[in-house]
Design an enzyme around this catalytic site. Sequence first.
Site, mmCIF file in Angstrom:
data_model
loop_
_atom_site.group_PDB
_atom_site.id
_atom_site.type_symbol
_atom_site.label_atom_id
_atom_site.label_comp_id
_atom_site.label_asym_id
_atom_site.label_seq_id
_atom_site.Cartn_x
_atom_site.Cartn_y
_atom_site.Cartn_z
ATOM 1 N N CYS A 1 137.699 59.140 31.655
ATOM 2 C CA CYS A 1 138.475 58.753 30.483
ATOM 3 C C CYS A 1 139.831 59.436 30.519
ATOM 4 C CB CYS A 1 137.783 59.206 29.194
ATOM 5 S SG CYS A 1 136.277 58.346 28.832
ATOM 6 N N CYS B 1 136.522 61.684 25.396
ATOM 7 C CA CYS B 1 135.551 61.923 26.456
ATOM 8 C C CYS B 1 134.650 63.108 26.077
ATOM 9 C CB CYS B 1 136.280 62.202 27.762
ATOM 10 S SG CYS B 1 135.258 62.091 29.228
ATOM 11 N N GLY C 1 160.493 47.488 14.264
ATOM 12 C CA GLY C 1 160.831 47.091 15.628
ATOM 13 C C GLY C 1 162.299 47.169 15.953
ATOM 14 N N CYS D 1 131.503 60.977 30.929
ATOM 15 C CA CYS D 1 130.785 60.722 29.685
ATOM 16 C C CYS D 1 130.032 59.393 29.706
ATOM 17 C CB CYS D 1 131.747 60.761 28.489
ATOM 18 S SG CYS D 1 132.863 59.363 28.414
ATOM 19 N N CYS E 1 132.986 55.795 32.768
ATOM 20 C CA CYS E 1 133.588 57.104 32.983
ATOM 21 C C CYS E 1 132.584 58.008 33.702
ATOM 22 C CB CYS E 1 133.976 57.708 31.636
ATOM 23 S SG CYS E 1 134.407 59.459 31.717
#
Lengths: 258, 289
Positions: free
Chosen positions: B268, B274, B34, B246, B243
């Site tokens: 998606c 997808c 970080g 899909c 979606c």
Amino acid sequence: MTDLPLLTATSLSYAYGRRMACQDVDLEIWPGEVVAIVGESGSGKSTLLGCLSGRLRPDRGHVAYRDRDGAVLDVWAEPEARRRLLMRTDWGMVHQNPRDGLRLRVSAGGNVGERLMAVGARHYGDIRQAAQAWLERVEIDPARVDDLPLAFSGGMQQRLQIARVLVSNPRLVFMDEPTGGLDVSVQARLLDLIRGLSRDLGLSALVVTHDLAVARLLAHRIVVMRGGGIVEHGLTDRVLDDPHHPYTQLLVSSVLPA
Amino acid sequence: MNDAGEPGYNFAYLDESTKRMIRRAILKAIAIPGYQVPFGSREMPLAYGWGTGGIQITAAVIGADDVLKVIDQGADDTTNAVSIRRFFARVAGVETTERTAEASIIQTRHRIPERRLSDGQILVYQVPIPEPLRFIEPRETETRKMHALVEYGAMHVKLYEDVAAHGRITTSYNYPVLVNGRYVMSPSPIPKFDNPKMDMMPALQLFGAGREKRIYAIPPYTPVKSLDFEDHPFSVERSDRPCALCGATDTFLDEIVADDRGGRIFVCSDSDRCGEQRDQVASGDGAAP
């Protein structure tokens, strides 16, 4: 009151290049006491305040602070992390211009809550409640908790700044001309507020001012500075009513009668 | 030199000493999860804001037998993704793929693939602004000090303002996280939907900011916590519709204008996921994996 000072400065010196702004200053602040530093502009008041409040590292001398546990810290020998923690918990700084002490694009509540969040408060409801309670104490309508400081008047901004500082229950507050730049009626109300809060909370405070009336109203003790040194100090009434040093006599006599 | 790449160029475009400098920064970043490590960012043959940080990290870590996938907002077929993928195919001669599972390095702009990444994979993020405290404290000297002394109270002021103004935390992307209990980090502008995926991820996550000249990292299996309040806990938004292509209900959706009459569909954002889902539906497998 205990029989030991809260803050002790010994032979503090600070120079801007070759110009001594502050020379061999000794000062003590006792628990619950309000001390005013008065003097003409350029006399080193603000520099002294900076050295005492952890913002300007003095060239020489020591500042000792007695913390809540009674341990004495050499402020400028402590690691920076400890010093900064001190500055945002035990100490508070009220700037002359509230814009220096506030986040102008953050709401009043966020401004007051920042110090709480800085020491780990993570409950939104509690933070907000504390902020509103403090707004009320400094005579700002709690309904304005979500307004930006930009929408506040100068006097309100100054009171907001005080709330932001006092929310963390500091023991020692440094104020640099807290009433400078405010009109006279607002000044009077603000002084009244500061006096009440310092009495109720048992705060110690160090107030820099050039206004003797402010010193008279707020301070228990007065320190008169000139040319980087302390020329006279004593109880407020004694110094103002019976000034000993020629410079203090000049200062007291130069106040325009209302 | 490698014969596989473009003649006249070193393997993966950057010269070896530059790569070594970047690898050093990466190693330091991995050692301090970080923490933003400064590095000598180079001019790259694409504009700032198009992934110059990510592309330099990829160039520094890629090897001849790596398989590269590049996504932009989750999709493999957008301009940025296509050109970066083609860039590395040319200058490094590496194999590229659109399949998340087959890739060893995935460079991404603003998404984490839906499929759970596995050990050994590397996820390279393109980062526009690496400093999470920037909008609260504009002074870089001061923000560095705040990181060093763990003074993160101001970060919560931003979240406080959200709740005060809207009743909930409305930050929906670039949502600040605490890495390994120490550094507050900007996850780059991924939707907060993706934030939970960063926590204990088996893959190595590298972040590169080219213009800002910073690299930071999250080593595999590192705790990553999204900042929040006790009474306003972190939560991700869920779409209320599947979606349109899909039928998946557990993915992050993009809104797409479908015609000239204001028609819109939601699909998606992860094009690979997808496609997989559609193949499965077509082959009669049915339910989502």
